[in-house]
Design a protein around this motif. Structure first.
Motif, mmCIF file in Angstrom:
data_model
loop_
_atom_site.group_PDB
_atom_site.id
_atom_site.type_symbol
_atom_site.label_atom_id
_atom_site.label_comp_id
_atom_site.label_asym_id
_atom_site.label_seq_id
_atom_site.Cartn_x
_atom_site.Cartn_y
_atom_site.Cartn_z
ATOM 1 N N THR A 50 -64.087 -3.470 26.136
ATOM 2 C CA THR A 50 -62.879 -2.653 26.180
ATOM 3 C C THR A 50 -61.836 -3.186 25.208
ATOM 4 O OG1 THR A 50 -61.076 -1.837 27.581
ATOM 5 C CG2 THR A 50 -61.964 -4.002 28.117
ATOM 6 N N ARG A 51 -61.087 -2.268 24.634
ATOM 7 C CA ARG A 51 -59.988 -2.646 23.738
ATOM 8 C C ARG A 51 -58.666 -2.708 24.471
ATOM 9 N NH1 ARG A 51 -61.205 0.793 18.136
ATOM 10 N NH2 ARG A 51 -63.272 -0.107 17.733
ATOM 11 N N LYS A 52 -58.689 -2.369 25.745
ATOM 12 C CA LYS A 52 -57.472 -2.429 26.549
ATOM 13 C C LYS A 52 -57.124 -3.883 26.873
ATOM 14 C CE LYS A 52 -58.256 2.093 28.685
ATOM 15 N NZ LYS A 52 -58.444 2.824 29.958
ATOM 16 N N ASN A 53 -55.951 -4.093 27.419
ATOM 17 C CA ASN A 53 -55.507 -5.437 27.787
ATOM 18 C C ASN A 53 -56.216 -5.866 29.068
ATOM 19 O OD1 ASN A 53 -54.132 -7.838 28.114
ATOM 20 N ND2 ASN A 53 -52.310 -6.876 28.982
ATOM 21 N N HIS A 54 -57.382 -6.492 28.904
ATOM 22 C CA HIS A 54 -58.206 -6.831 30.073
ATOM 23 C C HIS A 54 -57.750 -8.095 30.785
ATOM 24 C CE1 HIS A 54 -59.928 -9.781 27.389
ATOM 25 N NE2 HIS A 54 -60.328 -8.828 26.546
ATOM 26 N N GLN A 55 -56.880 -8.877 30.190
ATOM 27 C CA GLN A 55 -56.341 -10.096 30.814
ATOM 28 C C GLN A 55 -57.431 -11.090 31.226
ATOM 29 O OE1 GLN A 55 -53.776 -7.693 33.638
ATOM 30 N NE2 GLN A 55 -52.307 -9.270 33.046
ATOM 31 N N GLY A 56 -58.573 -11.004 30.539
ATOM 32 C CA GLY A 56 -59.630 -11.971 30.805
ATOM 33 C C GLY A 56 -60.589 -11.597 31.916
#
Length: 234
Positions: A50-56
């Motif tokens: 994913t290119r979204k902000n996955h926060q790890g």
């Protein structure tokens, strides 16, 4: 964390290696407490997903609600049918899984059992290959196939291993009663620890040079031999 709290059916969680934060450790503790399958991966893998902000953290949520082996057995008896369950031991090819599910649904099978680890799961590709059968066919995803097999034996089902190493032909086996068939992985077959639990083993006779059938074809032949026997019985 909200998905877990809402009791979503989570396939597995990918966690970034060496992540450090209070929230991260809080999530990890919840995952362990809930016994959710997880894996530590490099951040590059998460970025590819994913290119979204996955926060790890990336969680895969199941497209279906999984059943349980005891529900499959109970529903079969409640409907007046003899339980007939397929157990897939570490299948890896999603196309085989979909094809097996399609045959199973068409034949009115009670359900399919798969392991949580080292196995296919109900993905979009599997659903497409099954022609939608996986949206209606009961599927159980269990932490221990061995425990599930033992449960089925205790519930009165005859557990049968499908293996070319057997000296008993499929057509000589009685498939009219409560039955569970174990089908092995495409490369190594049925695990040795499951073979020891089986009541009998069966083989499909082969007359060509190739020593085995594709696992989805094997499933189809066995399932419809069971259908044939049960139709005759009725």
């Amino acid at each position: 964390m909200e998905a877990i709290a809402a009791e979503k059916n989570i396939e597995k969680v990918l966690l970034r290696k060496k992540a450090e934060s209070r929230l991260y450790h809080e999530l990890f503790q919840i995952i362990r407490d809930k016994k959710i399958l997880f894996q530590f991966v490099p951040v590059e893998k998460l970025n590819r997903i994913t290119r979204k902000n996955h926060q790890g953290v990336v969680a895969f949520i199941s497209r279906i609600e999984y059943a349980s082996p005891d529900e499959m057995v109970a529903r079969s008896y409640e409907s007046g049918k003899s339980p007939f369950i397929l157990i897939l031991d570490q299948l890896s090819d999603v196309r085989n899984f979909g094809a097996i599910a399609r045959t199973a649904e068409c034949a009115g099978i009670s359900g399919i059992i798969i392991p949580e680890k080292n196995s296919v799961h109900v993905s979009a590709d599997a659903i497409k290959t099954s022609a939608g059968a996986l949206l209606t066919l009961p599927v159980a995803r269990v932490s221990s196939l061995r425990e599930s097999v033992q449960f089925l034996k205790d519930a009165g089902l005859t557990v049968i291993a499908a293996t070319e190493k057997s000296d008993k032909l499929l057509f000589d086996a009685d498939l009219k009663g409560p039955t569970a068939i174990i089908l092995g992985s495409e490369d190594t077959g049925i695990s040795a620890d499951l073979l020891t639990l089986c009541d009998i083993s069966i083989q499909i006779p082969l007359f060509g040079e190739i020593s085995s059938l594709n696992v989805s074809v094997t499933a189809s032949v066995i399932v419809y031999e069971a259908v044939r026997q049960r139709i005759i019985k009725e």
